[in-house]
Design an enzyme around this catalytic site. Structure first.
Site, PDB file in Angstrom:
ATOM      1  N   ASN A  42      33.266  30.837  43.070  1.00  0.00           N
ATOM      2  CA  ASN A  42      34.080  30.644  41.861  1.00  0.00           C
ATOM      3  C   ASN A  42      35.096  29.568  42.210  1.00  0.00           C
ATOM      4  OD1 ASN A  42      35.812  30.709  39.710  1.00  0.00           O
ATOM      5  ND2 ASN A  42      36.521  32.822  40.037  1.00  0.00           N
ATOM      6  N   LYS A  69      37.164  28.149  40.382  1.00  0.00           N
ATOM      7  CA  LYS A  69      38.400  28.223  39.575  1.00  0.00           C
ATOM      8  C   LYS A  69      38.746  26.821  39.056  1.00  0.00           C
ATOM      9  CE  LYS A  69      39.488  32.377  42.092  1.00  0.00           C
ATOM     10  NZ  LYS A  69      40.466  33.313  42.604  1.00  0.00           N
ATOM     11  N   HIS A 118      37.065  37.832  34.681  1.00  0.00           N
ATOM     12  CA  HIS A 118      37.784  37.638  35.951  1.00  0.00           C
ATOM     13  C   HIS A 118      39.241  38.071  35.773  1.00  0.00           C
ATOM     14  CE1 HIS A 118      39.653  35.733  39.386  1.00  0.00           C
ATOM     15  NE2 HIS A 118      38.462  35.746  39.944  1.00  0.00           N
ATOM     16  N   GLU A 176      41.923  36.815  36.667  1.00  0.00           N
ATOM     17  CA  GLU A 176      42.846  35.743  36.247  1.00  0.00           C
ATOM     18  C   GLU A 176      42.761  35.508  34.743  1.00  0.00           C
ATOM     19  OE1 GLU A 176      41.461  32.920  39.128  1.00  0.00           O
ATOM     20  OE2 GLU A 176      42.285  34.200  40.700  1.00  0.00           O
ATOM     21  N   GLU A 186      36.162  43.076  42.229  1.00  0.00           N
ATOM     22  CA  GLU A 186      37.210  42.238  42.809  1.00  0.00           C
ATOM     23  C   GLU A 186      38.562  42.943  42.700  1.00  0.00           C
ATOM     24  OE1 GLU A 186      35.959  37.862  42.948  1.00  0.00           O
ATOM     25  OE2 GLU A 186      37.030  38.159  41.083  1.00  0.00           O
ATOM     26  N   GLY A 246      42.787  35.912  46.757  1.00  0.00           N
ATOM     27  CA  GLY A 246      43.648  34.812  47.176  1.00  0.00           C
ATOM     28  C   GLY A 246      44.808  35.231  48.063  1.00  0.00           C
ATOM     29  N   SER A 272      39.064  37.406  49.049  1.00  0.00           N
ATOM     30  CA  SER A 272      39.268  36.924  50.419  1.00  0.00           C
ATOM     31  C   SER A 272      38.045  37.128  51.313  1.00  0.00           C
ATOM     32  CB  SER A 272      40.510  37.581  51.042  1.00  0.00           C
ATOM     33  OG  SER A 272      41.663  37.281  50.268  1.00  0.00           O
TER      34      SER A 272
HETATM   35  P1  13P Z   1      39.415  34.421  46.952  1.00  0.00           P
HETATM   36  O1  13P Z   1      38.066  34.411  47.648  1.00  0.00           O
HETATM   37  O2  13P Z   1      40.131  33.111  47.022  1.00  0.00           O
HETATM   38  O3  13P Z   1      40.242  35.593  47.356  1.00  0.00           O
HETATM   39  O4  13P Z   1      39.092  34.615  45.381  1.00  0.00           O
HETATM   40  C1  13P Z   1      38.235  35.618  44.992  1.00  0.00           C
HETATM   41  C2  13P Z   1      37.926  35.447  43.563  1.00  0.00           C
HETATM   42  O5  13P Z   1      38.790  35.587  42.704  1.00  0.00           O
HETATM   43  C3  13P Z   1      36.553  35.082  43.194  1.00  0.00           C
HETATM   44  O6  13P Z   1      36.349  35.203  41.830  1.00  0.00           O
END
Ligand code: 13P
Length: 256
Positions: A13, A15, A99, A101, A171, A177, A217
């Site tokens: 992803n 982002k 997601h 976010e 997740e 992150g 992560s």
């Molecule tokens: P990270 O791997 O940066 O923690 O992000 C995970 C994520 O949100 C994947 O959709």
């Protein structure tokens, strides 16, 4: 992982990262690194404007392309939005839905997530449906209830045939992150809960076939342990998907 029944998937992803030119460069860098990984499907979910270049750059190799969002209406006065049909007409395969976010910053409720899953499925896209609890919810010991509610609402009106095409990503928000990964046992517990939910609603055959990913992560150094769990069928990778070698390391761990 359990390859006898379901696909192993490592999805990046990206982002809000990478221009179209950078997209081409990153995929070109990735291609030779994941040549002999036939046990794992590799997916890159890129920003809308990067989709055409991602499709071109991944032609003829094992990389599939996905989007990160869509609007649930087929067309109309929704300035700035992109429909399921617009995505499927490009030839992309996957779309991330729900997601954390999007839920946190853009008001994607469980109800909206449900509408998006329905729209994506109807257009022939494969949703990567994200669920996950916040740190507070984990501390209050309501993780299982939160995940169950998210699934119940997101999958409302989805029949077994559509369910077979849906990938679910667990997740935990506190792991995204942050560098803080769920332990393999924590990931397994919730991925197992998700499979049990699918089994109760759609039966054992569908539950056995659905790929359930862990995200938060995940990186080369912890991927193998997470993926050694029977209900963790792959990963949804943020930060580590932005560098070809880092991402390839995870794909190789999943290909073992
Ligand atoms: P990270 O791997 O940066 O923690 O992000 C995970 C994520 O949100 C994947 O959709």
């Amino acid at each position: 992982m359990n390859r006898a029944y379901r696909k192993t998937i490592i999805a990046g992803n990206w982002k809000m990262n990478k221009t179209p030119a950078e997209t081409r460069a990153l995929i070109n860098e990735l291609r030779p690194l994941i040549q002999r990984t036939k046990w794992c499907e590799t997916v890159v979910c890129v920003p809308f404007v990067d989709l055409p270049n991602a499709l071109k750059a991944s032609r003829g190799c094992r990389i599939s392309v996905g989007a990160q969002n869509l609007h649930f209406e087929p067309s109309g006065a929704f300035t700035g939005e992109v429909s399921a049909e617009m995505l499927s007409s490009l030839g992309i395969k996957y779309v991330i839905i729900g997601h954390s976010e999007r839920r946190q910053y853009f008001g994607d409720t469980n109800e909206i997530v449900n509408k998006k899953v329905l729209a994506a499925s109807a257009a022939g896209l494969r949703p990567i449906l994200c669920v996950g609890e916040s740190l507070t919810e984990r501390e209050y010991d309501v993780t299982r209830e939160v995940i169950t509610t998210q699934l119940k609402m997101a999958l409302q009106g989805i029949d077994a045939a559509a369910m077979k095409k849906i990938v679910i990503a667990y997740e935990p928000i506190w792991a995204i992150g942050t560098g803080k990964t769920a332990t393999a046992d924590q990931a397994q517990e919730i991925c197992n809960l998700i499979r049990a939910f699918v089994r109760a609603k759609y039966g054992a055959r569908v539950a056995r076939a659905v790929s359930i990913l862990y995200g938060g992560s995940m990186k080369g150094s912890n991927a193998a342990e997470l993926l050694s769990k029977p209900d963790v069928d792959g990963g949804l990778i943020g930060g580590a998907s932005l560098k070809a070698e880092d991402f390839a390391e995870i794909v190789h761990a999943a290909n073992q």
